[in-house]
Design a protein around this motif. Structure first.
Motif, PDB file in Angstrom:
ATOM      1  N   ASP A  26     107.744  23.309 -56.752  1.00  0.00           N
ATOM      2  CA  ASP A  26     108.393  24.483 -57.325  1.00  0.00           C
ATOM      3  C   ASP A  26     109.894  24.264 -57.502  1.00  0.00           C
ATOM      4  O   ASP A  26     110.521  24.856 -58.402  1.00  0.00           O
ATOM      5  CB  ASP A  26     108.151  25.718 -56.453  1.00  0.00           C
ATOM      6  N   ALA A  27     110.473  23.425 -56.636  1.00  0.00           N
ATOM      7  CA  ALA A  27     111.915  23.172 -56.705  1.00  0.00           C
ATOM      8  C   ALA A  27     112.261  22.021 -57.649  1.00  0.00           C
ATOM      9  O   ALA A  27     113.423  21.615 -57.731  1.00  0.00           O
ATOM     10  CB  ALA A  27     112.454  22.859 -55.309  1.00  0.00           C
ATOM     11  N   GLY A  28     111.245  21.506 -58.363  1.00  0.00           N
ATOM     12  CA  GLY A  28     111.489  20.377 -59.254  1.00  0.00           C
ATOM     13  C   GLY A  28     111.680  19.077 -58.505  1.00  0.00           C
ATOM     14  O   GLY A  28     112.290  18.123 -59.030  1.00  0.00           O
ATOM     15  N   GLY A  29     111.143  19.028 -57.298  1.00  0.00           N
ATOM     16  CA  GLY A  29     111.397  17.891 -56.426  1.00  0.00           C
ATOM     17  C   GLY A  29     110.693  16.603 -56.807  1.00  0.00           C
ATOM     18  O   GLY A  29     111.152  15.519 -56.428  1.00  0.00           O
ATOM     19  N   ILE A  30     109.594  16.688 -57.569  1.00  0.00           N
ATOM     20  CA  ILE A  30     108.865  15.463 -57.897  1.00  0.00           C
ATOM     21  C   ILE A  30     109.681  14.586 -58.845  1.00  0.00           C
ATOM     22  O   ILE A  30     109.791  13.372 -58.657  1.00  0.00           O
ATOM     23  CB  ILE A  30     107.493  15.788 -58.511  1.00  0.00           C
ATOM     24  N   SER A  31     110.277  15.187 -59.857  1.00  0.00           N
ATOM     25  CA  SER A  31     111.129  14.408 -60.760  1.00  0.00           C
ATOM     26  C   SER A  31     112.358  13.881 -60.027  1.00  0.00           C
ATOM     27  O   SER A  31     112.845  12.783 -60.319  1.00  0.00           O
ATOM     28  CB  SER A  31     111.552  15.252 -61.965  1.00  0.00           C
ATOM     29  N   VAL A  32     112.858  14.655 -59.063  1.00  0.00           N
ATOM     30  CA  VAL A  32     113.999  14.206 -58.261  1.00  0.00           C
ATOM     31  C   VAL A  32     113.612  12.970 -57.457  1.00  0.00           C
ATOM     32  O   VAL A  32     114.363  11.979 -57.404  1.00  0.00           O
ATOM     33  CB  VAL A  32     114.487  15.328 -57.320  1.00  0.00           C
ATOM     34  N   LEU A  33     112.433  12.993 -56.845  1.00  0.00           N
ATOM     35  CA  LEU A  33     111.971  11.838 -56.074  1.00  0.00           C
ATOM     36  C   LEU A  33     111.783  10.621 -56.967  1.00  0.00           C
ATOM     37  O   LEU A  33     112.110   9.495 -56.573  1.00  0.00           O
ATOM     38  CB  LEU A  33     110.650  12.171 -55.366  1.00  0.00           C
ATOM     39  N   ALA A  34     111.243  10.836 -58.166  1.00  0.00           N
ATOM     40  CA  ALA A  34     111.060   9.725 -59.106  1.00  0.00           C
ATOM     41  C   ALA A  34     112.405   9.083 -59.445  1.00  0.00           C
ATOM     42  O   ALA A  34     112.527   7.855 -59.495  1.00  0.00           O
ATOM     43  CB  ALA A  34     110.366  10.211 -60.372  1.00  0.00           C
ATOM     44  N   ASN A  35     113.417   9.909 -59.652  1.00  0.00           N
ATOM     45  CA  ASN A  35     114.754   9.389 -59.960  1.00  0.00           C
ATOM     46  C   ASN A  35     115.349   8.636 -58.776  1.00  0.00           C
ATOM     47  O   ASN A  35     115.989   7.588 -58.947  1.00  0.00           O
ATOM     48  CB  ASN A  35     115.688  10.528 -60.371  1.00  0.00           C
ATOM     49  N   VAL A  36     115.129   9.175 -57.579  1.00  0.00           N
ATOM     50  CA  VAL A  36     115.645   8.510 -56.380  1.00  0.00           C
ATOM     51  C   VAL A  36     114.998   7.132 -56.226  1.00  0.00           C
ATOM     52  O   VAL A  36     115.681   6.128 -55.984  1.00  0.00           O
ATOM     53  CB  VAL A  36     115.373   9.363 -55.123  1.00  0.00           C
TER      54      VAL A  36
END
Length: 202
Positions: A57-67
């Motif tokens: 919900d927080a958009g965290g999956i795309s953030v993890l992919a970028n990390v």
């Protein structure tokens, strides 16, 4: 008491705030935030599904992919450790963790950690992520992992032959390499059978 404290932490939107810190933070903030998410996922145990939903919900999956693709080595290690705990929270696949991760492009950077990771923890965590992807949703995960090519099985086998690699990691890497080899061989046999059928139909 600890359960009540964890509920209070989740109710205070800690997950979304930590994801925001990972996305927007500077210097050591992203790694500290990722470690905070790992600790929350470890602490909640059977309620990891809630953490998964809040990360999504927080958009965290795309953030993890970028990390995983472009962050510091410490941040990559923490991110792949978080993936392990998120996948463990969806052992039966009911939350759709695997297709969500695959659609976000998580697989490629995870494989790169196995191929070119700078420390053994990165490689260990990345191998465990691949194993959990296959265990949770083999129908979706296996074709995607096979598409990576021959470099992955070779890298897994090389871990077995490297000194100072923990025994458990060697065993996991060998099992995964064998599984991929058998799946690739079975896929090749199926393609040959289809080709023979087409020849016969002429």
């Amino acid at each position: 008491r600890s359960s009540a404290l964890l509920s209070a932490v989740l109710d205070a939107n800690a997950v979304s705030l930590l994801i925001k810190c990972v996305r927007d933070g500077k210097e050591a903030v992203p790694d500290a935030s990722l470690k905070g998410l790992v600790n929350i996922a470890l602490a909640v145990g059977g309620c990891r599904g809630r953490v998964w939903r809040e990360v999504c919900d927080a958009g965290g999956i795309s953030v993890l992919a970028n990390v995983l693709a472009s962050a510091t080595e410490l941040e990559k290690t923490s991110a792949v450790a978080l993936l392990i705990n998120l996948l463990k929270g969806d052992a039966d696949g009911t939350h759709g963790t695997v297709p969500t991760l695959l659609d976000a492009g998580i697989l490629a950077p995870v494989v790169q950690l196995i191929l070119r990771g700078t420390n053994i923890n990165q490689k260990d965590f990345a191998v465990r992520v691949l194993g959990l992807l296959l265990e949770t949703d083999p129908v979706r995960a296996e074709p995607a992992i096979l598409d990576v090519g021959e470099a992955l099985p070779l890298a897994l086998r090389s871990l077995v032959n490297q000194p100072n690699v923990p025994r458990e990691l060697k065993q996991t890497a060998m099992r995964l390499a064998r599984h991929l080899a058998e799946s690739r061989e079975a896929s090749t046999d199926d393609d040959e059978d289809e080709s023979d059928d087409e020849d016969c139909s002429c």
